[in-house]
Design an enzyme around this catalytic site. Structure first.
Site, PDB file in Angstrom:
ATOM      1  N   PRO A 149       0.815  -1.193   0.000  1.00 29.21           N
ATOM      2  CA  PRO A 149       0.000   0.000   0.000  1.00 29.21           C
ATOM      3  C   PRO A 149       0.863   1.262   0.000  1.00 29.21           C
ATOM      4  O   PRO A 149       1.513   1.580   0.980  1.00 29.21           O
ATOM      5  CB  PRO A 149      -0.769  -0.128   1.308  1.00 29.21           C
ATOM      6  CG  PRO A 149      -0.558  -1.524   1.823  1.00 29.21           C
ATOM      7  CD  PRO A 149       0.463  -2.128   0.967  1.00 29.21           C
ATOM      8  N   GLU A 150       0.902   1.936  -1.086  1.00 24.62           N
ATOM      9  CA  GLU A 150       1.460   3.277  -1.110  1.00 24.62           C
ATOM     10  C   GLU A 150       0.264   4.224  -1.036  1.00 24.62           C
ATOM     11  O   GLU A 150      -0.851   3.767  -0.815  1.00 24.62           O
ATOM     12  CB  GLU A 150       2.276   3.476  -2.405  1.00 24.62           C
ATOM     13  CG  GLU A 150       3.397   2.456  -2.523  1.00 24.62           C
ATOM     14  CD  GLU A 150       4.269   2.635  -3.753  1.00 24.62           C
ATOM     15  OE1 GLU A 150       4.486   3.782  -4.168  1.00 24.62           O
ATOM     16  OE2 GLU A 150       4.743   1.631  -4.296  1.00 24.62           O
TER      17      GLU A 150
ATOM     18  N   ARG B 134       2.723 -10.050   6.833  1.00 31.30           N
ATOM     19  CA  ARG B 134       4.101  -9.859   7.323  1.00 31.30           C
ATOM     20  C   ARG B 134       4.179  -9.074   8.624  1.00 31.30           C
ATOM     21  O   ARG B 134       5.254  -8.922   9.187  1.00 31.30           O
ATOM     22  CB  ARG B 134       4.929  -9.171   6.223  1.00 31.30           C
ATOM     23  CG  ARG B 134       5.107 -10.091   5.028  1.00 31.30           C
ATOM     24  CD  ARG B 134       5.749  -9.383   3.860  1.00 31.30           C
ATOM     25  NE  ARG B 134       7.132  -9.061   4.120  1.00 31.30           N
ATOM     26  CZ  ARG B 134       7.900  -8.370   3.283  1.00 31.30           C
ATOM     27  NH1 ARG B 134       7.393  -7.919   2.158  1.00 31.30           N
ATOM     28  NH2 ARG B 134       9.150  -8.131   3.578  1.00 31.30           N
TER      29      ARG B 134
ATOM     30  N   HIS C  94      -3.870 -14.683   9.392  1.00 28.01           N
ATOM     31  CA  HIS C  94      -3.298 -13.340   9.565  1.00 28.01           C
ATOM     32  C   HIS C  94      -4.336 -12.240   9.747  1.00 28.01           C
ATOM     33  O   HIS C  94      -4.047 -11.075   9.517  1.00 28.01           O
ATOM     34  CB  HIS C  94      -2.350 -12.979   8.413  1.00 28.01           C
ATOM     35  CG  HIS C  94      -1.315 -14.016   8.151  1.00 28.01           C
ATOM     36  ND1 HIS C  94      -0.395 -14.398   9.109  1.00 28.01           N
ATOM     37  CD2 HIS C  94      -1.069 -14.793   7.067  1.00 28.01           C
ATOM     38  CE1 HIS C  94       0.368 -15.345   8.602  1.00 28.01           C
ATOM     39  NE2 HIS C  94      -0.015 -15.605   7.380  1.00 28.01           N
TER      40      HIS C  94
END
Length: 269
Positions: free
Chosen positions: A2-3, A109, A91
């Site tokens: 995600p930018e 992550r 997750h």
DNA sequence: CTGAGATCCTGTCTGC
DNA sequence: TGCAGACAGGATCTCA
């Protein structure tokens, strides 16, 4: 990650929860980039959401007194799920529960983070951030001033969040391609003319990517499940050894600051 | 102060 | 198939 465009896309997808009451936040795994504070669960029960917005790559959810800050890190994403659909995904680390639906924070992550702050603009992770790339203050004279005397490569400089926020690894390569600037060039050697061109390119790329719903490469999806279509528009990122769409030369992959960087050595100098 | 490099974590892909 | 190693959209921290 995600930018900026992906975060903006996510914010727009969860915007419908403005003026809704957050019933509670449930954290399943506190071990994110930073340990999630107990406050996040304690002070968010039955709170009205006044506003949902974005600062840099942070999602800001304003409650009565506190503000929830969410950063998606490299692999984080939010997902809107009906409360009746009682499934978990691997997750899923936190849930924001509303009357009929919930927002689920999923992050493979665990480089993402969740904070609670009374004044997010003074939060240590936000207060030193640079200006927004889509604001008027991001202009050629600002960039020229930042570049002046900097020994960083221009790519590292525009990715440094204390200079300008929201530009990550994909959009840095894409913007520099559009501006015809070699990403390895030293910032102090960038002319005012190039600064003007680069500022324009960054704004153009980010706006267009937002319009397309962000970039889905591996696993980015917006909170409503939709895919980002900017991937189809990429000119250089991930196009290692493919033809430049402009001049047919081979796109080259190189490493700058431990990050993959793509460019056309013919178009960019 | 600046800049380079390691580091957190999991999953996937590549090459032997 | 198996397994080691590289690599992935971020950004902080340590050290020179």
């Amino acid at each position: 990650m995600p930018e900026l465009p992906e975060v903006e896309t996510t914010v727009r997808a969860i915007n419908k929860f403005e003026n809704s009451t957050l019933k509670e936040v449930i954290v399943h795994n506190k071990n994110l980039r930073w340990k999630v504070d107990k406050k996040v669960e304690i002070f968010t029960k039955n709170k009205l959401i006044h506003k949902i917005s974005r600062r840099a790559k942070y999602i800001l959810i304003y409650l009565d007194e506190y503000c929830l800050m969410i950063h998606l890190g490299m692999s984080g994403k939010l997902r809107i799920q009906n409360n009746n659909d009682n499934y978990f995904k691997k997750h899923d680390h936190a849930e924001f529960i509303f009357k009929d639906e919930k927002i689920v924070f999923n992050d493979t992550r665990r480089f993402g983070s969740i904070h609670l702050s009374k004044n997010p603009n003074k939060h240590r992770l936000i207060k030193n951030l640079g200006i927004e790339p889509l604001s008027n203050s991001f202009n050629k004279s600002y960039l020229a001033n930042v570049c002046k005397n900097s020994n960083l490569s221009i790519k590292k400089l525009i990715m440094d969040q204390k200079n300008v926020v929201g530009v990550g690894n994909i959009y840095a390569s894409e913007s520099l391609f559009l501006a015809k600037i070699n990403p390895k060039r030293l910032s102090k050697d960038i002319s005012i003319k190039d600064c003007e061109c680069l500022v324009k390119s960054i704004k153009t790329i980010l706006k267009y990517a937002i319009k397309k719903g962000g970039t889905t490469l591996k696993d980015f999806y917006s909170a409503d499940g939709s895919e980002g279509y900017f991937s189809l528009e990429l000119n250089v990122y991930g196009r290692d050894s493919m033809q430049c769409k402009n001049c047919n030369s081979k796109i080259v992959k190189t490493i700058i600051g431990q990050r993959a960087t793509y460019l056309c050595t013919n178009c960019q100098s």
